[in-house]
Motif scaffolding. Sequence first.
Motif, PDB file in Angstrom:
ATOM      1  N   GLY A   1       0.792  -1.223   0.000  1.00 10.42           N
ATOM      2  CA  GLY A   1       0.000   0.000   0.000  1.00 10.42           C
ATOM      3  C   GLY A   1       0.822   1.270   0.000  1.00 10.42           C
ATOM      4  N   ARG A   2       2.108   1.180  -0.324  1.00 11.99           N
ATOM      5  CA  ARG A   2       2.986   2.348  -0.351  1.00 11.99           C
ATOM      6  C   ARG A   2       3.063   2.908  -1.766  1.00 11.99           C
ATOM      7  NH1 ARG A   2       6.848   4.605   2.898  1.00 11.99           N
ATOM      8  NH2 ARG A   2       6.403   2.996   4.458  1.00 11.99           N
ATOM      9  N   LEU A   3       2.835   4.191  -1.881  1.00  8.48           N
ATOM     10  CA  LEU A   3       2.906   4.893  -3.164  1.00  8.48           C
ATOM     11  C   LEU A   3       4.382   5.165  -3.476  1.00  8.48           C
ATOM     12  CD1 LEU A   3       0.683   7.972  -4.096  1.00  8.48           C
ATOM     13  CD2 LEU A   3       3.021   7.735  -4.892  1.00  8.48           C
ATOM     14  N   ILE A   4       4.797   4.894  -4.697  1.00  5.59           N
ATOM     15  CA  ILE A   4       6.181   5.109  -5.120  1.00  5.59           C
ATOM     16  C   ILE A   4       6.177   5.967  -6.380  1.00  5.59           C
ATOM     17  CG2 ILE A   4       8.335   4.012  -5.867  1.00  5.59           C
ATOM     18  CD1 ILE A   4       7.341   1.470  -4.366  1.00  5.59           C
ATOM     19  N   THR A   5       6.946   7.033  -6.362  1.00  7.02           N
ATOM     20  CA  THR A   5       7.035   7.913  -7.517  1.00  7.02           C
ATOM     21  C   THR A   5       8.439   8.475  -7.619  1.00  7.02           C
ATOM     22  OG1 THR A   5       5.880   9.701  -8.690  1.00  7.02           O
ATOM     23  CG2 THR A   5       6.366  10.075  -6.366  1.00  7.02           C
ATOM     24  N   ARG A   6       8.866   8.732  -8.811  1.00  5.05           N
ATOM     25  CA  ARG A   6      10.238   9.174  -9.043  1.00  5.05           C
ATOM     26  C   ARG A   6      10.474  10.555  -8.426  1.00  5.05           C
ATOM     27  NH1 ARG A   6      13.930   7.353 -13.579  1.00  5.05           N
ATOM     28  NH2 ARG A   6      15.676   8.809 -13.501  1.00  5.05           N
ATOM     29  N   PRO A   7      11.641  10.792  -7.808  1.00  5.81           N
ATOM     30  CA  PRO A   7      11.919  12.113  -7.226  1.00  5.81           C
ATOM     31  C   PRO A   7      12.126  13.162  -8.300  1.00  5.81           C
ATOM     32  CG  PRO A   7      13.878  10.737  -7.096  1.00  5.81           C
ATOM     33  CD  PRO A   7      12.770   9.852  -7.589  1.00  5.81           C
ATOM     34  N   LEU A   8      11.960  14.418  -7.920  1.00 14.57           N
ATOM     35  CA  LEU A   8      12.152  15.510  -8.861  1.00 14.57           C
ATOM     36  C   LEU A   8      13.621  15.646  -9.239  1.00 14.57           C
ATOM     37  CD1 LEU A   8       9.843  18.284  -7.358  1.00 14.57           C
ATOM     38  CD2 LEU A   8       9.316  16.617  -9.150  1.00 14.57           C
ATOM     39  N   SER A   9      13.844  15.900 -10.522  1.00 13.97           N
ATOM     40  CA  SER A   9      15.182  16.125 -11.064  1.00 13.97           C
ATOM     41  C   SER A   9      14.990  16.647 -12.474  1.00 13.97           C
ATOM     42  CB  SER A   9      15.992  14.820 -11.085  1.00 13.97           C
ATOM     43  OG  SER A   9      15.479  13.927 -12.062  1.00 13.97           O
ATOM     44  N   ASN A  10      16.091  16.786 -13.217  1.00 13.46           N
ATOM     45  CA  ASN A  10      15.956  17.198 -14.606  1.00 13.46           C
ATOM     46  C   ASN A  10      15.421  16.069 -15.486  1.00 13.46           C
ATOM     47  OD1 ASN A  10      18.649  15.946 -14.225  1.00 13.46           O
ATOM     48  ND2 ASN A  10      18.828  16.271 -16.427  1.00 13.46           N
ATOM     49  N   ALA A  11      15.254  14.849 -14.932  1.00 12.14           N
ATOM     50  CA  ALA A  11      14.798  13.699 -15.718  1.00 12.14           C
ATOM     51  C   ALA A  11      13.296  13.702 -15.963  1.00 12.14           C
ATOM     52  CB  ALA A  11      15.201  12.394 -15.033  1.00 12.14           C
ATOM     53  N   ILE A  12      12.544  14.450 -15.132  1.00 16.50           N
ATOM     54  CA  ILE A  12      11.087  14.476 -15.276  1.00 16.50           C
ATOM     55  C   ILE A  12      10.571  15.902 -15.119  1.00 16.50           C
ATOM     56  CG2 ILE A  12      10.807  12.118 -14.423  1.00 16.50           C
ATOM     57  CD1 ILE A  12       9.717  13.365 -11.795  1.00 16.50           C
ATOM     58  N   LEU A  13       9.373  16.127 -15.634  1.00 10.53           N
ATOM     59  CA  LEU A  13       8.695  17.393 -15.401  1.00 10.53           C
ATOM     60  C   LEU A  13       8.242  17.449 -13.948  1.00 10.53           C
ATOM     61  CD1 LEU A  13       7.527  19.992 -16.740  1.00 10.53           C
ATOM     62  CD2 LEU A  13       5.386  18.733 -16.972  1.00 10.53           C
TER      63      LEU A  13
END
Length: 284
Positions: free
Chosen positions: A192-204
Amino acid sequence: MSRIVYLNGEWLPEAEAKVSVFDRGFLFADAIYEVTGVIDGKLLEYEGHAARLKRSITELGLNLPISASELLEVHREIIRRNELKEGLIYLQLSRGPADRDFAFPKDPTPTLVLFTQAKSVIENPKLATGLSVALLPDWRWERRDIKTVQLLYPSMAKMQSMEKGADDAWLVEDGFVTEASSATAHIIDKTGRLITRPLSNAILHGITRASVLDLAEKAGIPYDERAFTPDEAMNAAEAFITSATNFVMPVTRIDGEPVGDGKPGTLTLKLRELYIADKIASAI
């Protein structure tokens, strides 16, 4: 009825709104954009979109030809002129027209355009089944944190996904999912843990992403900001995307294989309900 478009201080029927063939947005994709949702004639998450616009302007050294307060009024006026009840407002800002040269012009006159799209943003027909995505390599430039109009590869990825029978792409770089063609990618693991990529220049730096994480914290849904692999995504309990055009949208198939039980996930739908209620309540 023809839409009314805002172009450099003028309100014009869409057929009369013209941009120079020498505009650097056309010649070099030297331009940025933002998309703001509208429900009941009100703007959703406007402050976040205005802040990201300012960041993109700063990163590319562009000039906004009107003040922040004037820009908000332009958004409100384009809603009024087009009698927009539900849909989207697209803003595009380019460096402006100049004779073709890779070097920036010294004193450019920027081009600022806003137009509307009337569409249902709450009752999305894909909500019942969820989206299917295809995994594709991420071949975009490396400053994805700037919301530029360089959208050729995302468009190609979208088309390649559709040719595979999917709705969209999840892009993969160095063994990890970056994001969808025009949205942030998320998974929920079997605990039940949400996982999302951290902010960086790789994503908007997604405005909807930030709001969803805030709502998840308030709802007691744990989350980690870390990169995840395609295998993790395919073995997750749930998956979803977030964006201004989709809000929170379930992903139920990856490369043809079901995610979880192949149906929109319970936590995903809860986050969607929380997001819509919160943003309608705070719309301006």
